[in-house]
Design an enzyme around this catalytic site. Structure first.
Site, PDB file in Angstrom:
ATOM      1  N   ASP A  52       0.791  -1.235   0.000  1.00 55.69           N
ATOM      2  CA  ASP A  52       0.000   0.000   0.000  1.00 55.69           C
ATOM      3  C   ASP A  52       0.827   1.291   0.000  1.00 55.69           C
ATOM      4  OD1 ASP A  52      -1.958  -1.911   0.220  1.00 55.69           O
ATOM      5  OD2 ASP A  52      -2.847  -1.154   2.072  1.00 55.69           O
ATOM      6  N   LYS A  85      -6.888  -5.122  -3.103  1.00 55.16           N
ATOM      7  CA  LYS A  85      -7.636  -5.697  -1.982  1.00 55.16           C
ATOM      8  C   LYS A  85      -8.590  -4.656  -1.422  1.00 55.16           C
ATOM      9  CE  LYS A  85      -3.948  -4.397   1.160  1.00 55.16           C
ATOM     10  NZ  LYS A  85      -4.689  -3.368   1.892  1.00 55.16           N
ATOM     11  N   CYS A  93      -2.106  -2.781   7.593  1.00 51.47           N
ATOM     12  CA  CYS A  93      -1.947  -3.669   6.435  1.00 51.47           C
ATOM     13  C   CYS A  93      -0.635  -4.453   6.440  1.00 51.47           C
ATOM     14  CB  CYS A  93      -2.157  -2.886   5.151  1.00 51.47           C
ATOM     15  SG  CYS A  93      -3.884  -2.378   4.972  1.00 51.47           S
TER      16      CYS A  93
HETATM   17  C1  VGL Z   1      -4.822   0.554   5.724  1.00 49.95           C
HETATM   18  C2  VGL Z   1      -6.487   1.279   7.114  1.00 49.95           C
HETATM   19  C3  VGL Z   1      -7.410   1.180   6.105  1.00 49.95           C
HETATM   20  C4  VGL Z   1      -3.372   0.232   5.546  1.00 49.95           C
HETATM   21  C5  VGL Z   1      -5.736   0.431   4.691  1.00 49.95           C
HETATM   22  O1  VGL Z   1      -2.879   0.221   4.389  1.00 49.95           O
HETATM   23  O2  VGL Z   1      -2.683  -0.010   6.572  1.00 49.95           O
HETATM   24  N1  VGL Z   1      -5.213   0.975   6.933  1.00 49.95           N
HETATM   25  N2  VGL Z   1      -7.020   0.746   4.893  1.00 49.95           N
END
Ligand code: VGL
Ligand code: ZN
Length: 225
Positions: A15, A113, A158
């Site tokens: 991410d 995802k 994540c």
């Molecule tokens: C994430 C919260 C919501 C992350 C993704 O990448 O850690 N955290 N969506």
């Protein structure tokens, strides 16, 4: 001890998207600082997988989808407790795009995802209902990968869920600490590390890999003169 990742190892870059960097929908403090660290780290790996948080508008993990709820409050969804987030990483938006300075042209797979409206997915392996796999386990196993190294954003969500699920799937797992940044709400970072260490997740710093790769690369050079 120095090490170079072998052909059975993969780096999972979690991410590293605009949405989790400065100015993003769910900005992680200093999130963009991981970009140069990860670019250097990734060069030492033959196998690299990127992930993208990839939500439809109106995703149930967004506080804006729940009347009267504010970001960072929690609610109960079909599968249990869910933290409610600011809108972030909506499919096809700039917020969901990979950070523009991320430079890993040899990455082989981008796994998205969180695309089911009713189910969040912190983990790159398994959605938050605990029973909907993303397919990443099968992909890595079919490619003969036995060890995974995890880095990116955010350490306590994540990255941690990805590392824990990788362990549960039977991979050797190492998190590269300085190639991650955390959200850290209500002690979530300490709790995540406690869980990861208890599950047998290893911790390394990027210099342990990048400097060793450089040394090995130099050692492989024919001597001149
Ligand atoms: C994430 C919260 C919501 C992350 C993704 O990448 O850690 N955290 N969506
Ligand atoms: Zn998300």
């Amino acid at each position: 001890m120095v090490m170079k990742p072998d052909a059975h190892s993969a780096l999972i870059v979690v991410d590293v998207q605009n949405g989790f960097c400065n100015g993003g929908g769910l900005a992680v403090a200093d999130g963009e600082a991981v970009v140069p660290v990860i670019n250097a780290l990734a060069a030492a790996f033959d196998n690299v997988v990127l992930t993208q948080d990839w939500h439809p508008a109106g995703h149930l993990s967004f506080a804006s989808s729940h009347a009267g709820k504010q970001p960072f409050e929690t609610t109960t969804l079909a599968y249990g407790e869910q933290v409610l987030w600011p809108d972030h990483c909506v499919q096809g938006t700039q917020d969901a795009a990979l950070h523009p300075d991320l430079a890993i042209p040899h990455a082989q797979l981008i796994i998205r995802k969180g695309y089911h409206r009713e189910i969040d997915s912190y983990s790159a392996f398994m959605e938050a209902d605990g029973q909907t796999p993303t397919g990443l386990t099968g992909y890595l196993q079919l490619r003969g990968i036995t060890g995974v190294y995890v880095c990116g954003l955010a350490t306590d969500f994540c990255v941690a869920y990805t590392a824990l699920d990788a362990r549960a799937a039977g991979f050797e797992v190492t998190v590269i600490e300085d190639a991650c940044r955390a959200i850290d709400m209500n002690g979530s970072l300490a709790a995540a590390w406690q869980q990861m260490v208890a599950a047998g997740v290893g911790r390394m710093w990027s210099v342990d890999i990048t400097t060793s790769a450089d040394h090995l690369a130099q050692a492989d050079q024919p001597r001149s003169g």
